[in-house]
Scaffold this motif. Structure first.
Motif, short mmCIF file in Angstrom:
data_model
loop_
_atom_site.label_atom_id
_atom_site.label_comp_id
_atom_site.label_asym_id
_atom_site.label_seq_id
_atom_site.Cartn_x
_atom_site.Cartn_y
_atom_site.Cartn_z
N LEU A 1 56.06 63.71 7.72
CA LEU A 1 55.20 62.97 8.64
C LEU A 1 53.88 62.59 7.98
CD1 LEU A 1 55.68 64.92 12.00
CD2 LEU A 1 56.55 62.65 11.43
N ALA A 2 53.34 63.47 7.16
CA ALA A 2 52.05 63.23 6.52
C ALA A 2 52.08 62.05 5.57
CB ALA A 2 51.58 64.49 5.80
N LEU A 3 53.26 61.63 5.16
CA LEU A 3 53.38 60.49 4.24
C LEU A 3 53.43 59.16 4.98
CD1 LEU A 3 55.97 61.97 1.69
CD2 LEU A 3 53.47 61.95 1.55
N VAL A 4 53.53 59.19 6.30
CA VAL A 4 53.56 57.96 7.10
C VAL A 4 52.12 57.48 7.30
CG1 VAL A 4 54.20 56.92 9.30
CG2 VAL A 4 55.66 58.69 8.28
N PRO A 5 51.80 56.24 6.97
CA PRO A 5 50.42 55.75 7.14
C PRO A 5 49.92 55.94 8.57
CG PRO A 5 51.71 54.17 5.86
CD PRO A 5 52.68 55.22 6.35
N PHE B 1 45.26 73.06 16.96
CA PHE B 1 46.24 73.05 18.05
C PHE B 1 47.30 71.97 17.88
CE2 PHE B 1 41.97 73.98 20.02
CZ PHE B 1 42.10 75.36 19.95
N LEU B 2 47.10 71.05 16.95
CA LEU B 2 47.96 69.87 16.82
C LEU B 2 48.73 69.90 15.51
CD1 LEU B 2 45.34 67.29 18.12
CD2 LEU B 2 47.43 67.96 19.32
N ASP B 3 50.01 69.61 15.58
CA ASP B 3 50.81 69.48 14.36
C ASP B 3 50.60 68.12 13.71
OD1 ASP B 3 52.19 72.02 14.57
OD2 ASP B 3 53.26 71.14 16.27
N ALA B 4 50.36 67.11 14.52
CA ALA B 4 50.18 65.76 13.99
C ALA B 4 49.26 64.97 14.93
CB ALA B 4 51.52 65.03 13.85
N VAL B 5 48.49 64.07 14.33
CA VAL B 5 47.61 63.19 15.09
C VAL B 5 47.92 61.76 14.66
CG1 VAL B 5 45.24 62.57 15.65
CG2 VAL B 5 45.81 64.96 15.17
N LEU B 6 48.10 60.88 15.65
CA LEU B 6 48.36 59.47 15.37
C LEU B 6 47.04 58.73 15.44
CD1 LEU B 6 51.18 60.61 15.94
CD2 LEU B 6 51.70 58.52 17.20
N LEU B 7 46.58 58.25 14.28
CA LEU B 7 45.27 57.61 14.17
C LEU B 7 45.43 56.09 14.29
CD1 LEU B 7 43.83 59.62 11.13
CD2 LEU B 7 43.44 60.05 13.55
N GLY B 8 45.09 55.55 15.45
CA GLY B 8 45.12 54.11 15.58
C GLY B 8 46.02 53.62 16.69
N ASP B 9 46.53 52.41 16.50
CA ASP B 9 47.24 51.69 17.55
C ASP B 9 48.71 52.11 17.62
OD1 ASP B 9 44.96 50.27 18.18
OD2 ASP B 9 45.42 48.63 16.80
N GLU C 1 51.26 50.60 18.83
CA GLU C 1 52.28 49.59 18.54
C GLU C 1 52.87 49.78 17.15
OE1 GLU C 1 49.32 47.38 21.30
OE2 GLU C 1 49.25 48.93 19.75
N LEU C 2 52.03 50.20 16.20
CA LEU C 2 52.50 50.45 14.84
C LEU C 2 52.94 51.90 14.64
CD1 LEU C 2 49.79 48.60 12.70
CD2 LEU C 2 52.18 47.98 12.92
N LEU C 3 52.18 52.82 15.18
CA LEU C 3 52.36 54.23 14.85
C LEU C 3 53.58 54.87 15.50
CD1 LEU C 3 48.64 55.38 14.89
CD2 LEU C 3 50.21 55.64 12.98
N LEU C 4 53.80 54.57 16.77
CA LEU C 4 54.88 55.27 17.47
C LEU C 4 56.26 55.02 16.86
CD1 LEU C 4 53.87 55.13 21.22
CD2 LEU C 4 54.43 57.18 19.92
N PRO C 5 56.64 53.76 16.58
CA PRO C 5 57.96 53.56 15.97
C PRO C 5 58.09 54.27 14.62
CG PRO C 5 57.12 51.49 16.85
CD PRO C 5 56.00 52.48 16.92
N ALA C 6 57.04 54.20 13.81
CA ALA C 6 57.10 54.86 12.51
C ALA C 6 57.19 56.38 12.66
CB ALA C 6 55.87 54.47 11.68
#
Length: 553
Positions: free
Chosen positions: A163-167, A128-136, A138-143
């Motif tokens: 997007l998949a290349l962003v840590p 159901f999800l195109d992307a999942v942000l794993l973690g905090d 503060e780092l993930l949203l801006p990236a």
């Protein structure tokens, strides 16, 4: 959203005016406004996006939403509880967004998710999800937003690859699970060499943590200003997702983080909540407490999320009582010393008794204790010892109202007890505690054993659970609805008992093995073995490679 509700909000930040070409985003919460607006993580994500002029973000809850008069480019959801998962599909349908990622086209939004449930094991919701942000965040949203902007003019499939290349960003559609002839998961692998084989959770290491961005009397805790004091916990109880998934233990700076955050909120409200899994283990907590004891804070109401029993003092109780609190919460996990050793709870009976004594002497009138039933290695004697501990506490500390909240052990990904299933005996043991405690004046508040089973189903499953989540919509509030949905799909699913109750072998491929938590699996295995060793248990309930039994739902 109804104007009257918005009129009640006081913002603690200045939203940016969205630019004409801003990314159009909807941030959803899978519950009502009053619950969602109390979730600190949701507040922070919303404020982070709202501070950017390149994002035009609107909020959506199950009972109301801000006016959305354009098709969104981005649709996000935060999941902090497994049982809220099916609500995601209801929210997508309300916005006329195809439920599955592979059904979405160029004009559909990128659907992303975050929060502890998805950071631990997103696989049941992966389709159901195109992307999942794993973690905090503060780092993930801006990236995440920067990557979306940079790829905005590309076709959908190329945007997802970027997007998949962003840590820390996991794009489930670029990974495929493999199963053996026996139905066992063999691995979840990228579709080609350009996609990272594993995704590592991202960890914020700054000296500031989260604080409320909005104050409203309409929240579940009316008018509260929440300040995160610590993140993770140094105790590392072997079952605890909040500890293990959020490692390392981090503390907010007193002078640069906590005091400014508290003062900012107290300009508009008189209710303050200090949050964290182990608030009193902040190295400068005593200084913070003395600062809050100043006369200028007379009239505020102060509450703490939880206090480690060994750090409870009469002075702490006095200040909490002076600041409007009537009760304190401590987690004992079990009244049995053997089980506390098993879970790595560094706590003895004397410390529990002292914590209650300090609470009463300091002017508090109630104490809530949290415990657990059905842990691996636990037996009926441990439950009897727990009951005796509570009864002894009530007898010796007069005038302190005691409440015991008890949950059933549910295995969580990235913790040392992830290989151990729900114990069927747990339901009986909850009833045993009720029989022993309630007639003697101890208020017992057990969580539902049946719903703990469904939590385990979600926390331990792989992508094959997605059709069950689709099918259960409309009856997700019914245990029978979940069981029927599973039975209807049983030919394509692993055995119910294996997923929920099974003790899994240590070499079994887990649904989340391609997602790296803070600690490697070898360390989790060592911590698991320490648990059994510390309890003096020759692994009576050690993980086995044998299946738990036939499917039964």
């Amino acid at each position: 959203m109804q104007p009257s509700i918005l009129d009640e909000e006081t913002l603690l930040f200045a939203p940016a005016m969205p630019a004409p070409d801003a990314i159009r985003a909807v941030l959803a919460f899978p519950s009502t406004y009053s619950v969602g607006i109390t979730a600190l993580g949701y507040q922070i994500v919303w404020a982070t996006l709202a501070r950017r002029s390149d994002v035009d973000v609107r909020r959506l809850f199950t009972d109301r939403g801000e006016r959305i008069n354009w098709p969104p480019e981005l649709f996000g959801i935060s999941l902090s509880w497994e049982l809220d998962g099916p609500v995601l599909l209801d929210l997508l349908q309300r916005q006329r967004i195809p439920l599955r990622s592979d059904q979405r086209g160029e004009n559909d939004p990128i659907v992303f998710g975050g929060g502890p449930v998805l950071s631990a094991n997103p696989e049941p919701f992966a389709p159901f999800l195109d992307a999942v942000l794993l973690g905090d965040g503060e780092l993930l949203l801006p990236a995440f937003i920067d990557a979306l902007k940079a790829s905005r003019d590309l076709p959908r499939d190329q945007r997802l690859r970027r997007l998949a290349l962003v840590p820390g960003i996991y794009v489930p559609g670029l990974y495929l699970p493999r199963y053996g002839s026996d139905g066992q998961l063999l691995g979840t692998e990228p579709i080609d060499a350009e996609v990272p084989a594993t995704i590592a959770k991202q960890t914020w290491r700054g000296n500031t943590l989260s604080a409320s961005t909005v104050i409203t009397p309409e929240s579940a805790w009316p008018g509260i200003h929440m300040v995160e004091v610590v993140r993770s916990c140094p105790e590392l109880c072997r079952f605890c997702l909040a500890s293990y998934l959020n490692l390392p233990f981090r503390t907010a700076s007193l002078d640069d983080g906590l005091i400014p955050a508290v003062e900012h909120g107290l300009e508009v409200t008189d209710r303050l909540g200090l949050l964290g899994a182990s608030v009193t283990q902040h190295p400068q907590f005593d200084e913070l407490l003395r600062w809050l004891d100043q006369d200028r804070f007379d009239g505020i109401r102060l509450s703490l999320s939880s206090v480690r029993a060994a750090t409870m003092t009469e002075e702490l109780a006095r200040i909490l009582s002076k600041r409007g609190s009537r009760s304190i919460t401590i987690a004992i996990e079990s009244g049995s010393p053997r089980m506390r050793r098993f879970v790595n709870k560094k706590l003895d009976d004397e410390a529990i008794m002292a914590a209650a004594s300090h609470a009463r002497a300091g002017g508090l009138s109630a104490m809530k204790l949290y415990g657990m039933a059905g842990l691996p290695s636990e037996d009926d004697d441990d439950i009897e010892v727990t009951a005796e501990t509570l009864l002894k506490l009530g007898k010796q500390i007069r005038g302190l109202r005691l409440t015991l909240g008890v949950s059933t052990f549910v295995p969580k990904a990235h913790t040392p007890l992830q290989w151990h299933g729900v114990r069927p005996e747990a339901g009986k043991r909850l009833r045993l505690l009720a029989k022993r405690l309630r007639p003697r004046g101890i208020d017992l508040r057990p969580e539902s054993y049946g719903w703990s089973v469904i939590q385990a189903l979600i926390s331990r499953s792989d992508r094959r659970l997605a059709p069950v989540i689709e099918r259960v919509r409309g009856s997700q509030d019914s245990l029978g609805g979940w069981k029927k949905a599973y039975r209807d799909q049983r030919e394509a699913l692993p055995a119910w008992d294996d997923v929920i109750h099974g003790s899994w072998s240590l070499d079994r491929v887990l649904p989340w093995d391609h997602l790296q938590g803070p600690l490697p699996k070898t360390t989790l295995i060592r911590h698991r073995q320490d648990a059994f060793d510390n309890a003096g248990d020759p692994e009576r309930y050690a993980a086995s490679s044998e299946p738990a039994g036939p499917a039964r739902a």
